[in-house]
Motif scaffolding. Structure first.
Motif, PDB file in Angstrom:
ATOM      1  N   ALA A  61      15.247   1.628  -5.652  1.00 62.68           N
ATOM      2  CA  ALA A  61      16.747   2.171  -5.315  1.00 62.68           C
ATOM      3  C   ALA A  61      17.273   0.659  -5.603  1.00 62.68           C
ATOM      4  O   ALA A  61      18.441   0.949  -5.565  1.00 62.68           O
ATOM      5  N   PHE A  62      16.527  -0.082  -5.203  1.00 61.59           N
ATOM      6  CA  PHE A  62      16.945  -1.648  -5.519  1.00 61.59           C
ATOM      7  C   PHE A  62      17.894  -1.745  -7.395  1.00 61.59           C
ATOM      8  O   PHE A  62      19.150  -1.753  -7.784  1.00 61.59           O
ATOM      9  N   ALA A  63      17.029  -0.718  -8.073  1.00 61.91           N
ATOM     10  CA  ALA A  63      17.505  -1.585  -9.682  1.00 61.91           C
ATOM     11  C   ALA A  63      18.974  -0.471  -9.919  1.00 61.91           C
ATOM     12  O   ALA A  63      19.733  -0.517 -10.510  1.00 61.91           O
ATOM     13  N   GLU A  64      18.707   0.598  -9.184  1.00 66.93           N
ATOM     14  CA  GLU A  64      19.949   1.530  -9.218  1.00 66.93           C
ATOM     15  C   GLU A  64      21.044   1.729  -8.518  1.00 66.93           C
ATOM     16  O   GLU A  64      21.788   1.862  -8.989  1.00 66.93           O
ATOM     17  N   ALA A  65      20.714   0.919  -7.216  1.00 64.58           N
ATOM     18  CA  ALA A  65      22.373   0.503  -6.802  1.00 64.58           C
ATOM     19  C   ALA A  65      23.236  -0.338  -7.465  1.00 64.58           C
ATOM     20  O   ALA A  65      24.429  -0.567  -7.143  1.00 64.58           O
ATOM     21  N   LYS A  66      22.542  -1.458  -8.377  1.00 68.38           N
ATOM     22  CA  LYS A  66      23.251  -2.603  -8.807  1.00 68.38           C
ATOM     23  C   LYS A  66      24.254  -3.354  -8.317  1.00 68.38           C
ATOM     24  O   LYS A  66      25.395  -3.120  -8.648  1.00 68.38           O
ATOM     25  N   LEU A  67      23.323  -4.012  -7.142  1.00 68.97           N
ATOM     26  CA  LEU A  67      23.994  -5.084  -6.565  1.00 68.97           C
ATOM     27  C   LEU A  67      24.717  -6.439  -6.907  1.00 68.97           C
ATOM     28  O   LEU A  67      23.311  -7.142  -7.599  1.00 68.97           O
ATOM     29  N   THR A  68      25.361  -6.142  -7.437  1.00 66.55           N
ATOM     30  CA  THR A  68      26.071  -7.933  -8.265  1.00 66.55           C
ATOM     31  C   THR A  68      25.507  -9.047  -6.965  1.00 66.55           C
ATOM     32  O   THR A  68      25.460  -9.528  -6.587  1.00 66.55           O
ATOM     33  N   GLY A  69      24.587  -9.877  -7.837  1.00 59.95           N
ATOM     34  CA  GLY A  69      24.063 -11.059  -7.275  1.00 59.95           C
ATOM     35  C   GLY A  69      23.021 -10.645  -6.116  1.00 59.95           C
ATOM     36  O   GLY A  69      22.943 -12.246  -6.242  1.00 59.95           O
ATOM     37  N   TYR A  70      22.569  -9.961  -5.815  1.00 62.45           N
ATOM     38  CA  TYR A  70      21.794 -10.032  -5.153  1.00 62.45           C
ATOM     39  C   TYR A  70      20.401 -10.006  -5.624  1.00 62.45           C
ATOM     40  O   TYR A  70      20.050  -9.161  -7.134  1.00 62.45           O
ATOM     41  N   SER A 113       0.752  -1.363   0.279  1.00 61.39           N
ATOM     42  CA  SER A 113       0.009   0.346  -0.005  1.00 61.39           C
ATOM     43  C   SER A 113       1.086   1.202   0.122  1.00 61.39           C
ATOM     44  O   SER A 113       2.236   0.711   0.360  1.00 61.39           O
ATOM     45  N   THR A 114       0.782   2.760  -0.594  1.00 63.04           N
ATOM     46  CA  THR A 114       0.447   3.658  -0.697  1.00 63.04           C
ATOM     47  C   THR A 114       1.702   3.896   0.674  1.00 63.04           C
ATOM     48  O   THR A 114       2.787   4.378   0.728  1.00 63.04           O
ATOM     49  N   GLU A 115       1.564   4.331   1.820  1.00 61.84           N
ATOM     50  CA  GLU A 115       1.882   4.177   2.928  1.00 61.84           C
ATOM     51  C   GLU A 115       3.730   3.641   3.650  1.00 61.84           C
ATOM     52  O   GLU A 115       4.214   3.708   3.603  1.00 61.84           O
ATOM     53  N   LYS A 116       3.655   2.506   2.330  1.00 62.51           N
ATOM     54  CA  LYS A 116       4.953   1.538   2.412  1.00 62.51           C
ATOM     55  C   LYS A 116       5.821   2.058   1.651  1.00 62.51           C
ATOM     56  O   LYS A 116       6.575   1.583   2.164  1.00 62.51           O
ATOM     57  N   ASN A 117       5.321   3.001   0.759  1.00 65.54           N
ATOM     58  CA  ASN A 117       6.090   3.237  -0.137  1.00 65.54           C
ATOM     59  C   ASN A 117       7.206   2.032  -1.217  1.00 65.54           C
ATOM     60  O   ASN A 117       8.853   2.241  -0.798  1.00 65.54           O
ATOM     61  N   PHE A 118       7.125   1.672  -0.799  1.00 57.13           N
ATOM     62  CA  PHE A 118       7.927  -0.084  -2.183  1.00 57.13           C
ATOM     63  C   PHE A 118       8.608   0.513  -2.896  1.00 57.13           C
ATOM     64  O   PHE A 118       8.933   0.099  -3.510  1.00 57.13           O
ATOM     65  N   GLU A 119       7.585   1.104  -3.857  1.00 64.10           N
ATOM     66  CA  GLU A 119       7.759   1.640  -5.179  1.00 64.10           C
ATOM     67  C   GLU A 119       9.280   2.008  -4.570  1.00 64.10           C
ATOM     68  O   GLU A 119       9.740   2.364  -6.087  1.00 64.10           O
ATOM     69  N   MET A 120       9.531   3.149  -4.083  1.00 63.14           N
ATOM     70  CA  MET A 120      10.336   3.587  -3.716  1.00 63.14           C
ATOM     71  C   MET A 120      11.401   2.874  -4.014  1.00 63.14           C
ATOM     72  O   MET A 120      13.043   2.909  -4.337  1.00 63.14           O
ATOM     73  N   LEU A 121      11.661   1.750  -2.975  1.00 67.65           N
ATOM     74  CA  LEU A 121      12.638   0.604  -2.863  1.00 67.65           C
ATOM     75  C   LEU A 121      12.933   0.096  -4.697  1.00 67.65           C
ATOM     76  O   LEU A 121      13.704  -0.466  -4.521  1.00 67.65           O
ATOM     77  N   VAL A 122      12.010  -0.827  -4.600  1.00 65.97           N
ATOM     78  CA  VAL A 122      12.157  -0.649  -5.997  1.00 65.97           C
ATOM     79  C   VAL A 122      12.895  -0.252  -6.465  1.00 65.97           C
ATOM     80  O   VAL A 122      13.731  -0.715  -7.682  1.00 65.97           O
ATOM     81  N   ILE A 132      17.469   6.630   7.310  1.00 66.46           N
ATOM     82  CA  ILE A 132      17.418   7.548   5.926  1.00 66.46           C
ATOM     83  C   ILE A 132      16.297   8.101   6.334  1.00 66.46           C
ATOM     84  O   ILE A 132      15.654   7.877   7.261  1.00 66.46           O
ATOM     85  N   PRO A 133      16.248   9.233   4.955  1.00 65.25           N
ATOM     86  CA  PRO A 133      14.610  10.147   5.608  1.00 65.25           C
ATOM     87  C   PRO A 133      13.771   9.389   5.052  1.00 65.25           C
ATOM     88  O   PRO A 133      14.349   8.779   3.386  1.00 65.25           O
ATOM     89  N   VAL A 134      12.495   9.698   5.360  1.00 63.83           N
ATOM     90  CA  VAL A 134      11.597   9.605   4.894  1.00 63.83           C
ATOM     91  C   VAL A 134      11.305   9.778   2.935  1.00 63.83           C
ATOM     92  O   VAL A 134      11.875  10.976   2.516  1.00 63.83           O
ATOM     93  N   ASN A 135      11.415   8.686   1.755  1.00 62.57           N
ATOM     94  CA  ASN A 135      11.221   9.352   0.789  1.00 62.57           C
ATOM     95  C   ASN A 135      12.149   9.578   0.487  1.00 62.57           C
ATOM     96  O   ASN A 135      12.184  10.115  -0.585  1.00 62.57           O
ATOM     97  N   ASP A 136      13.463   9.519   0.639  1.00 60.00           N
ATOM     98  CA  ASP A 136      14.610   9.587   0.345  1.00 60.00           C
ATOM     99  C   ASP A 136      15.270   8.629  -0.432  1.00 60.00           C
ATOM    100  O   ASP A 136      15.923   7.547  -0.325  1.00 60.00           O
ATOM    101  N   ARG A 137      15.017   8.974  -1.389  1.00 63.35           N
ATOM    102  CA  ARG A 137      16.076   7.218  -2.767  1.00 63.35           C
ATOM    103  C   ARG A 137      17.382   7.311  -2.499  1.00 63.35           C
ATOM    104  O   ARG A 137      17.191   6.467  -2.578  1.00 63.35           O
ATOM    105  N   LEU A 138      17.528   8.433  -2.880  1.00 58.69           N
ATOM    106  CA  LEU A 138      18.921   7.930  -3.108  1.00 58.69           C
ATOM    107  C   LEU A 138      19.853   7.691  -1.345  1.00 58.69           C
ATOM    108  O   LEU A 138      20.945   6.674  -2.254  1.00 58.69           O
TER     109      LEU A 138
END
Length: 354
Positions: free
Chosen positions: A198-207, A187-196, A299-305
């Protein structure tokens, strides 16, 4: 003591799990337990020695609440508990008046961040009446307690959530999988969109990123994962029984919520020794549980970086990550049931015998 609980749903989210733990542990301490409910499922899941009063007329809509009020009042008059404990502000709307008429002290446990409750004039007025007429109130953090007036603070206490699972494993680093995990309603308040993102941008090899939970945003999150070409690396696992069994060999736990009460998922992640990252949601619970860069990362709320950088730091700096994990498991001492349960007992006694 004879302790009454007004209970409703049997969904066993965080609040319901804590409620069930208190009921069972108070009984083990030889207190008499009385449950007042409109849900017959409590007969199935509870110890047969409990006195369970199943009432008709659940508190739905205006007239339903009136009928529920009189039914609860009659049951309180019949059973005469030393106090009534309620975990839902919605149920408290009925329970406060029934307890006043029956002359029974009532304790409300505030489970949500009041900053994000509906704030219409009517709602604020009615909520103020409910809190004013409670005999005692349990808050999860000092920040939430300070939201309320001095008169309400005066009759309240701060009690954090305990570790609810007696059998939580401690994860050995040698068997950790390269997984980032999170748990919660989609749901919106969990902000999983930000997690998706951030994870894609982090490029964590093998994770891999595994998201456990169900909810209204399943389809939109699935579409986002597909659009980022991350279907092999980000998995929506849905709802599972005993999620701990699925994440006990994971490496990193992330909580991206915009607001929370005191999340049991974060407490359990730390207690298992996962490296935890959490947003600094307004209730202050993350800062109660985590000392930044010591036993977790805030981390701050809603801070993808900031989230992307936190993930990259944990994966690239093994010494730092191990430092975080070894300190995180110390929450088993500060938030153990042996520490938290006596606080509940002492507060109940202070309300009953004042």
């Amino acid at each position: 003591m004879k302790i009454g609980f007004l209970v409703d749903k049997v969904s066993f989210g965080g609040g319901e799990r804590l409620l069930k733990m208190l009921i069972d542990d108070f009984y083990k301490l030889h207190h008499k337990i009385i449950l007042y409910t409109w849900n017959k499922d409590w007969l199935r899941i509870c110890c047969p020695e409990y006195d369970i009063r199943v009432m008709e007329n659940p508190p739905v809509r205006f007239w339903g609440k009136w009928k529920a009020l009189f039914s609860l009042r009659d049951n309180l008059n019949c059973t005469k508990p030393d106090c009534l404990i309620v975990f839902s502000l919605g149920l408290a709307e009925v329970a406060v008046w029934a307890a006043l008429w029956a002359k029974i002290p009532i304790i409300l446990s505030e489970r949500v961040d009041p900053h994000f409750l509906p704030q219409s004039k009517f709602h604020r007025f009615f909520k103020k009446i409910v809190y004013k007429n409670c005999s005692g109130i349990v808050f999860q953090t000092q920040v939430v307690k300070s939201f309320f007036s001095k008169s309400i603070q005066h009759k309240s206490i701060v009690i954090p959530n305990p570790i609810l699972d007696d059998n939580l494993p401690i994860i050995a680093d040698s068997i950790c999988k390269k997984e980032v995990v999170t748990v919660g309603r989609l749901s919106t308040e969990k902000n999983f969109e930000m997690l998706v993102y951030a994870f894609a941008e982090a490029k964590l090899t093998g994770y891999k990123l595994r998201i456990f939970g169900e909810g209204p945003l399943y389809s939109s999150l699935s579409s986002l994962i597909t659009s980022l070409d991350m279907c092999d690396s980000i998995i929506l696992e849905g709802k599972v029984d005993r999620v701990i069994d699925y994440i006990q060999h994971s490496d990193i736990f992330v909580m991206t919520s915009n607001h929370e009460g005191m999340p049991n998922a974060l407490i359990e992640g730390m207690a298992m020794g996962l490296a935890c990252v959490s947003t600094d949601f307004p209730s202050g619970a993350a800062r109660v549980l985590i000392s930044d860069n010591k036993n977790g990362i805030i981390i701050p709320v809603n801070d993808r970086l900031a989230l992307k950088e936190a993930l990259q730091k944990l994966v690239s700096d093994q010494s730092f990550k191990q430092h975080i994990k070894s300190n995180a498991i110390k929450i088993r001492e500060t938030n153990s049931k042996d520490i938290i349960l006596p606080k509940w007992i002492d507060f109940i006694q202070s309300v009953v015998y004042k």
